[in-house]
Write an enzyme that holds these catalytic residues in place. Structure first.
Site, PDB file in Angstrom:
ATOM      1  N   THR A  29      -6.663 -12.521   2.988  1.00 20.44           N
ATOM      2  CA  THR A  29      -7.824 -11.872   2.394  1.00 20.44           C
ATOM      3  C   THR A  29      -8.878 -12.908   1.971  1.00 20.44           C
ATOM      4  OG1 THR A  29      -6.540 -11.806   0.362  1.00 20.44           O
ATOM      5  CG2 THR A  29      -6.700  -9.759   1.603  1.00 20.44           C
ATOM      6  N   LYS A  45       2.183   2.037  -5.102  1.00 18.74           N
ATOM      7  CA  LYS A  45       2.887   1.511  -6.279  1.00 18.74           C
ATOM      8  C   LYS A  45       2.088   1.773  -7.548  1.00 18.74           C
ATOM      9  CE  LYS A  45       3.034  -2.578  -4.404  1.00 18.74           C
ATOM     10  NZ  LYS A  45       2.704  -2.243  -3.027  1.00 18.74           N
ATOM     11  N   SER A  85       6.129  12.006  -4.722  1.00 22.36           N
ATOM     12  CA  SER A  85       4.701  12.117  -5.027  1.00 22.36           C
ATOM     13  C   SER A  85       4.028  12.933  -3.931  1.00 22.36           C
ATOM     14  CB  SER A  85       4.109  10.707  -5.114  1.00 22.36           C
ATOM     15  OG  SER A  85       2.712  10.770  -5.210  1.00 22.36           O
ATOM     16  N   ASP A 114       0.812  -1.219   0.000  1.00 20.43           N
ATOM     17  CA  ASP A 114       0.000   0.000   0.000  1.00 20.43           C
ATOM     18  C   ASP A 114       0.846   1.270   0.000  1.00 20.43           C
ATOM     19  OD1 ASP A 114      -2.259  -1.718   0.331  1.00 20.43           O
ATOM     20  OD2 ASP A 114      -1.805  -1.792   2.472  1.00 20.43           O
ATOM     21  N   LEU A 156       4.068  12.242   0.616  1.00 21.93           N
ATOM     22  CA  LEU A 156       4.789  13.216   1.425  1.00 21.93           C
ATOM     23  C   LEU A 156       3.817  14.297   1.907  1.00 21.93           C
ATOM     24  CD1 LEU A 156       7.677  13.862   2.394  1.00 21.93           C
ATOM     25  CD2 LEU A 156       7.920  15.372   0.423  1.00 21.93           C
ATOM     26  N   GLN A 160       2.109  -6.009  -3.090  1.00 27.08           N
ATOM     27  CA  GLN A 160       2.442  -6.066  -1.654  1.00 27.08           C
ATOM     28  C   GLN A 160       3.774  -5.341  -1.375  1.00 27.08           C
ATOM     29  OE1 GLN A 160       1.732  -9.663  -2.849  1.00 27.08           O
ATOM     30  NE2 GLN A 160      -0.380  -9.069  -2.744  1.00 27.08           N
ATOM     31  N   ALA A 185      -3.736  -7.888  -4.254  1.00 28.87           N
ATOM     32  CA  ALA A 185      -3.190  -6.550  -4.462  1.00 28.87           C
ATOM     33  C   ALA A 185      -4.370  -5.626  -4.701  1.00 28.87           C
ATOM     34  CB  ALA A 185      -2.276  -6.546  -5.672  1.00 28.87           C
ATOM     35  N   GLY A 186      -4.185  -4.371  -4.473  1.00 33.01           N
ATOM     36  CA  GLY A 186      -5.266  -3.436  -4.764  1.00 33.01           C
ATOM     37  C   GLY A 186      -4.669  -2.118  -5.157  1.00 33.01           C
ATOM     38  N   HIS A 187      -4.503  -1.922  -6.441  1.00 34.63           N
ATOM     39  CA  HIS A 187      -3.920  -0.672  -6.901  1.00 34.63           C
ATOM     40  C   HIS A 187      -5.019   0.343  -7.170  1.00 34.63           C
ATOM     41  CE1 HIS A 187      -0.046  -2.325  -6.979  1.00 34.63           C
ATOM     42  NE2 HIS A 187      -0.212  -3.088  -8.029  1.00 34.63           N
TER      43      HIS A 187
HETATM   44  P1  GTP Z   1      -0.692  -2.684  -3.095  1.00 27.62           P
HETATM   45  O1  GTP Z   1      -0.158  -3.396  -4.277  1.00 27.62           O
HETATM   46  O2  GTP Z   1      -1.939  -3.325  -2.556  1.00 27.62           O
HETATM   47  O3  GTP Z   1       0.327  -2.518  -2.035  1.00 27.62           O
HETATM   48  O4  GTP Z   1      -1.176  -1.208  -3.603  1.00 27.62           O
HETATM   49  P2  GTP Z   1      -0.458   0.178  -3.821  1.00 27.62           P
HETATM   50  O5  GTP Z   1       0.944   0.161  -3.376  1.00 27.62           O
HETATM   51  O6  GTP Z   1      -0.692   0.619  -5.243  1.00 27.62           O
HETATM   52  O7  GTP Z   1      -1.219   1.160  -2.852  1.00 27.62           O
HETATM   53  P3  GTP Z   1      -2.765   1.571  -2.860  1.00 27.62           P
HETATM   54  O8  GTP Z   1      -3.147   1.969  -4.244  1.00 27.62           O
HETATM   55  O9  GTP Z   1      -3.586   0.576  -2.149  1.00 27.62           O
HETATM   56  O10 GTP Z   1      -2.718   2.806  -1.888  1.00 27.62           O
HETATM   57  C1  GTP Z   1      -2.210   3.983  -2.219  1.00 27.62           C
HETATM   58  C2  GTP Z   1      -3.272   5.059  -2.013  1.00 27.62           C
HETATM   59  O11 GTP Z   1      -2.645   6.286  -1.877  1.00 27.62           O
HETATM   60  C3  GTP Z   1      -4.225   5.215  -3.186  1.00 27.62           C
HETATM   61  O12 GTP Z   1      -5.479   5.632  -2.731  1.00 27.62           O
HETATM   62  C4  GTP Z   1      -3.575   6.324  -4.018  1.00 27.62           C
HETATM   63  O13 GTP Z   1      -4.471   7.061  -4.817  1.00 27.62           O
HETATM   64  C5  GTP Z   1      -3.002   7.165  -2.932  1.00 27.62           C
HETATM   65  N1  GTP Z   1      -1.775   7.897  -3.246  1.00 27.62           N
HETATM   66  C6  GTP Z   1      -0.735   7.489  -4.031  1.00 27.62           C
HETATM   67  N2  GTP Z   1       0.241   8.422  -3.990  1.00 27.62           N
HETATM   68  C7  GTP Z   1      -0.185   9.416  -3.168  1.00 27.62           C
HETATM   69  C8  GTP Z   1       0.392  10.635  -2.706  1.00 27.62           C
HETATM   70  O14 GTP Z   1       1.518  10.998  -3.019  1.00 27.62           O
HETATM   71  N3  GTP Z   1      -0.360  11.393  -1.842  1.00 27.62           N
HETATM   72  C9  GTP Z   1      -1.605  11.036  -1.435  1.00 27.62           C
HETATM   73  N4  GTP Z   1      -2.249  11.821  -0.601  1.00 27.62           N
HETATM   74  N5  GTP Z   1      -2.178   9.885  -1.854  1.00 27.62           N
HETATM   75  C10 GTP Z   1      -1.475   9.081  -2.704  1.00 27.62           C
END
Ligand code: GTP
Length: 426
Positions: free
Chosen positions: A131, A16, A415, A13, A334, A226, A39-41
């Site tokens: 899960t 990525k 980011s 999370d 950040l 992950q 995974a949940g992107h």
């Molecule tokens: P996994 O493969 O499950 O680990 O997913 P992931 O690493 O892609 O992470 P995921 O998408 O579950 O969570 C990231 C969350 O943070 C999402 O809701 C994104 O839209 C959000 N996000 C990503 N980058 C940023 C950022 O720089 N700032 C903020 N505020 N949110 C962000």
């Protein structure tokens, strides 16, 4: 362009999805190499949210090849549902651009059933927090050499025989240990046939496609799911996922040699989160933890579970850097730290009377470490509008510089918000 691997440096999370999506613009193909639909992107493009569990995040870029490698465990029904959902949004996910390796393991209904049965008989302390999607049991069958591989879906007689074989032991467990009804192999077979029919056009040789893209001068993006500390070998065992998440597995799980992996980007969230059980040295069970949870919207994309939050832990990050040979970090979220007066970074642990710079390797060792913190001033400014490094407040730049010093890895991407545009490339 160098072939690029994206891995999560913490417990998943890290964001990525957003970075993969960004780099996918320059890629010839995007390949997933491990994990399944746990995974949940979450991607946000022009304000629209899109959650993908299985299909590579690069799918939002028209024409890019999206590949599912042999290291993945694929739930065919989830795959088809995602395809239908994307097609309905007008995104083309035809077999011309989407391919499943013939060697990919298939998650069957009995894997999901086993997952839920197992978790239901565990005590609260020993629950892994899976899960329930059948991912672990599917990997078990793979190692046990009774797994159904994607190519088997195109061979009805082999498929039927393999289902019969796979259910011999499981049915005993279902009936005798878990007190649930045994499954009829013929019914499982009949149920999967229409699904198999729809999967067939997507089957292919992913390894050769990777080679062809490279030969034509294109870049391949390897998309990890992950995080490194959920790796089956190197993570906080037994609170881990059932595959290798380290960068090296990109080669084995996609079907190429290790020299194919050139640029290794570790996605690093500016603080730490963890879903489910397991040790978490820098966890904050106070107001600051709640602030991070609320400001960072820390809920799981797949399960909706609240994520545990804490300070940045450089000890586990240092371990990630050495396990994956990271070439750089992409620092995410950040912006979530804005408004915190003081920021803490865990620089080492106290463990059994000693100061250590890397996580202990004994099982449960991580449950007994005490974080040693360094403190830094935070910043008040909203940084979500920053588009260049110079626009960041001095305190944010210092935070980044300290991460680089403590890890020996440079921060190449920052980011500052969920949108594609909210990204600083240094
Ligand atoms: P996994 O493969 O499950 O680990 O997913 P992931 O690493 O892609 O992470 P995921 O998408 O579950 O969570 C990231 C969350 O943070 C999402 O809701 C994104 O839209 C959000 N996000 C990503 N980058 C940023 C950022 O720089 N700032 C903020 N505020 N949110 C962000």
């Amino acid at each position: 362009m160098s072939n690029t691997v994206i891995v999560g440096t913490q417990w998943g999370d890290e964001g990525k999805g957003k970075i993969v999506d960004m780099l996918a613009q320059e890629a010839g193909a995007i390949v997933r190499f491990q994990g399944g639909n746990n995974a949940g992107h979450t991607l946000v493009v022009a304000g629209e949210q899109c959650i993908l569990h299985l299909i590579p995040s690069g799918v939002l870029h028209p024409g890019k090849k999206c590949l599912i490698g042999n290291g993945v465990v694929l739930d065919p029904e989830v795959f088809l549902k995602e395809i239908d959902g994307l097609n309905a949004k007008g995104i083309d996910v035809s077999p011309e651009r989407m391919m499943i390796s013939k060697k990919t393991q298939i998650i069957m209904s009995y894997h999901r059933m086993m997952d839920n049965c197992r978790e239901s008989v565990k005590s609260d302390e020993s629950k892994i927090g899976t899960t329930g999607r059948g991912i672990g049991p599917c990997y078990e069958d793979k190692m046990n050499r009774i797994g159904i591989r994607a190519a088997d879906l195109a061979d009805p007689e082999l498929l039927r025989a393999k289902i019969v074989e796979a259910l011999i032991e499981k049915n005993v467990l279902f009936e005798k240990l878990f007190n649930v009804e045994a499954l009829d192999p013929e019914k499982v077979y009949q149920d999967i046939l229409p699904v198999a029919e729809r999967i067939k056009p997507f089957l292919g040789d992913v390894s050769s496609v990777i080679q062809d893209v490279n030969k034509a001068g294109g870049m391949v993006l390897f998309e990890g799911a992950q995080g490194i500390h959920l790796d089956i070998d190197h993570g906080t065992y037994p609170f881990v996922t059932s595959s290798n998440t380290v960068a090296g597995n990109a080669a084995a799980g996609a079907g190429c040699g290790p020299r194919c992996l050139e640029r290794i980007i570790g996605i690093l969230k500016a603080y730490t989160t963890r879903v489910g059980s397991g040790p978490f040295a820098t966890e904050l069970l106070d107001e600051t933890g709640e602030t991070l949870q609320a400001n960072g919207h820390e809920f799981g994309a797949t399960t909706g579970r609240k994520r545990r939050c804490g300070w940045l832990d450089l000890v586990i990050i240092r371990e990630t850097a050495r396990l994956c040979d990271l070439t750089e970090f992409a620092l995410t979220k950040l912006d979530v730290l804005s408004g915190l007066k003081e920021l803490k970074i865990c620089v080492s642990y106290e463990y059994r009377g000693e100061k250590i710079s890397y996580p202990p390797q004994e099982q449960n060792g991580m449950a007994f470490v005490k974080p040693v913190y360094e403190s830094m001033p935070g910043w008040e400014e909203d940084i979500t509008g920053a588009r260049t490094y110079d626009e960041l407040p001095e305190a944010a730049k210092n935070y980044i510089a300290r991460i680089e010093e403590l890890s020996g890895v440079k921060v190449g991407i920052v980011s500052v918000g969920p949108d594609r545009a909210q990204t600083i490339v240094r």
